[in-house]
Design an enzyme around this catalytic site. Structure first.
Site, PDB file in Angstrom:
ATOM      1  N   ARG A   1       0.808  -1.209  -0.019  1.00  0.00           N
ATOM      2  CA  ARG A   1       0.080  -0.131  -0.032  1.00  0.00           C
ATOM      3  C   ARG A   1       0.887   1.147   0.070  1.00  0.00           C
ATOM      4  O   ARG A   1       1.250   1.800   1.050  1.00  0.00           O
ATOM      5  CB  ARG A   1      -0.859   0.036   1.113  1.00  0.00           C
ATOM      6  CG  ARG A   1      -2.031  -1.054   1.296  1.00  0.00           C
ATOM      7  CD  ARG A   1      -2.808  -1.410   2.100  1.00  0.00           C
ATOM      8  NE  ARG A   1      -3.791  -2.140   2.228  1.00  0.00           N
ATOM      9  CZ  ARG A   1      -4.042  -3.387   1.901  1.00  0.00           C
ATOM     10  NH1 ARG A   1      -2.709  -4.189   1.791  1.00  0.00           N
ATOM     11  NH2 ARG A   1      -5.050  -4.139   1.916  1.00  0.00           N
TER      12      ARG A   1
ATOM     13  N   ASN B   1      -9.069   6.437  -5.127  1.00  0.00           N
ATOM     14  CA  ASN B   1      -9.847   5.255  -4.971  1.00  0.00           C
ATOM     15  C   ASN B   1      -9.835   5.086  -3.312  1.00  0.00           C
ATOM     16  O   ASN B   1     -10.347   3.893  -2.895  1.00  0.00           O
ATOM     17  CB  ASN B   1      -9.165   4.177  -5.530  1.00  0.00           C
ATOM     18  CG  ASN B   1      -9.609   2.873  -5.402  1.00  0.00           C
ATOM     19  OD1 ASN B   1     -11.028   2.687  -5.420  1.00  0.00           O
ATOM     20  ND2 ASN B   1      -8.979   1.969  -4.849  1.00  0.00           N
TER      21      ASN B   1
ATOM     22  N   HIS C   1     -10.026   1.476   0.833  1.00  0.00           N
ATOM     23  CA  HIS C   1     -10.120   1.145  -0.785  1.00  0.00           C
ATOM     24  C   HIS C   1     -11.637   1.203  -1.338  1.00  0.00           C
ATOM     25  O   HIS C   1     -12.251   0.402  -0.573  1.00  0.00           O
ATOM     26  CB  HIS C   1      -9.347  -0.126  -1.304  1.00  0.00           C
ATOM     27  CG  HIS C   1      -7.950  -0.022  -1.244  1.00  0.00           C
ATOM     28  ND1 HIS C   1      -7.152  -0.371  -0.078  1.00  0.00           N
ATOM     29  CD2 HIS C   1      -6.935   0.230  -2.152  1.00  0.00           C
ATOM     30  CE1 HIS C   1      -5.686  -0.273  -0.222  1.00  0.00           C
ATOM     31  NE2 HIS C   1      -5.868   0.257  -1.670  1.00  0.00           N
TER      32      HIS C   1
ATOM     33  N   GLU D   1     -16.747  -7.602   0.771  1.00  0.00           N
ATOM     34  CA  GLU D   1     -15.698  -7.922  -0.318  1.00  0.00           C
ATOM     35  C   GLU D   1     -15.271  -9.229  -0.362  1.00  0.00           C
ATOM     36  O   GLU D   1     -15.100  -9.852  -1.483  1.00  0.00           O
ATOM     37  CB  GLU D   1     -14.746  -7.038  -0.247  1.00  0.00           C
ATOM     38  CG  GLU D   1     -14.899  -5.415  -0.209  1.00  0.00           C
ATOM     39  CD  GLU D   1     -13.739  -4.604   0.255  1.00  0.00           C
ATOM     40  OE1 GLU D   1     -13.858  -3.328  -0.352  1.00  0.00           O
ATOM     41  OE2 GLU D   1     -12.953  -4.878   0.954  1.00  0.00           O
TER      42      GLU D   1
ATOM     43  N   ASN E   1     -14.484  -0.726   8.001  1.00  0.00           N
ATOM     44  CA  ASN E   1     -13.284  -1.064   7.041  1.00  0.00           C
ATOM     45  C   ASN E   1     -13.089  -2.622   7.354  1.00  0.00           C
ATOM     46  O   ASN E   1     -12.795  -3.477   6.342  1.00  0.00           O
ATOM     47  CB  ASN E   1     -12.223  -0.057   6.912  1.00  0.00           C
ATOM     48  CG  ASN E   1     -11.325  -0.699   5.846  1.00  0.00           C
ATOM     49  OD1 ASN E   1     -11.618  -0.791   4.552  1.00  0.00           O
ATOM     50  ND2 ASN E   1     -10.062  -0.404   6.205  1.00  0.00           N
TER      51      ASN E   1
END
Length: 252
Positions: A69, A122, A101, A139, A131
């Protein structure tokens, strides 16, 4: 010759956008559209964050090596219209946010252009519990669907319905989202199914993302977007007006 070259470049950009979006990319709000090989992003110069991102997850894009990252300002956006790495200094310590992200890195870890996901266009300041809790769980559920052999299209973005906070050391005006939406879509030979989710910044880490499911119509009503603008009208009520299109596939 110059005109011909420009026409070819426009066609390439359109084709890439078509690959990232299903039934065309969202419409309804103003901003700058940026199309890259693995995602399309619509930047908002006022909030400094994306109005929406669209991406296409396939078995070939996931399950690559662990990726770093390394945060960078987006080189395709004027510096006045986006954030830089220093703007996030002390964000976790003061308001409890991660650099979240919107197009997840893990969904494109097996691609050559994965590093473009670390552009701050983004990224948004996303509450750590959200998150690292229900948001990442959703996700992961999307990638599990893809591991079964099914391509998945996703449109994701922010909501601005209440004040969350501000980055303490940002030198640009900005507006942090109060929550986020994610619309998950499959299209198998014209058979379209979708599930939509809205999660708030004050979510608990232990929350189940399944309990946040809403209709695509609700996402559109609360964001002002048309998520799939070219979806045939005879499919809209079944796809966008009902719950549960992909619930079982996502583990709900």
């Amino acid at each position: 010759m110059k005109k011909y070259f420009i026409s070819i470049m426009a066609f390439v950009a359109f084709s890439a956008a078509a690959d990232n979006c299903v039934y065309n990319c969202p419409t309804g709000v103003s901003g700058q559209t940026i199309t890259r090989s693995i995602y399309t992003l619509h930047n908002n110069s006022q909030t400094k964050f994306a109005n929406w991102v669209a991406y296409h997850v396939t078995p070939s894009t996931i399950d690559g090596p662990s990726r770093s990252r390394n945060w960078k300002a987006d080189p395709s956006i004027n510096s006045a219209n986006t954030l830089e790495p220093n703007d996030y200094t002390s964000a976790w310590a003061t308001i409890g946010t991660d650099r979240g992200h919107q197009v997840p890195l893990a969904s494109f870890s097996n691609t050559a252009d994965w590093s473009t996901l670390n552009y701050l266009s983004n990224i948004t300041p996303q509450d750590s519990d959200l998150n690292q809790g229900p948001w990442v769980d959703l996700e992961n559920a999307v990638r599990n669907v893809v591991r079964s052999g099914q391509d998945v299209y996703v449109v994701s973005g922010p909501l601005y319905e209440w004040y969350f906070g501000s980055l303490p050391e940002a030198d640009e005006s900005h507006t942090i989202p109060s929550g986020y939406f994610k619309v998950v879509i499959t299209d198998v030979n014209g058979w379209v199914e979708a599930s939509a989710f809205i999660m708030e910044q004050n979510a608990s880490r232990s929350d189940n993302f399944c309990s946040t499911e809403v209709t695509v119509n609700e996402v559109e009503s609360r964001t002002g977007l048309n998520i799939m603008p070219s979806l045939p009208s005879y499919k809209e009520s079944a796809v966008e007006g009902q719950l549960g299109g992909l619930s079982s596939d996502l583990g709900c």
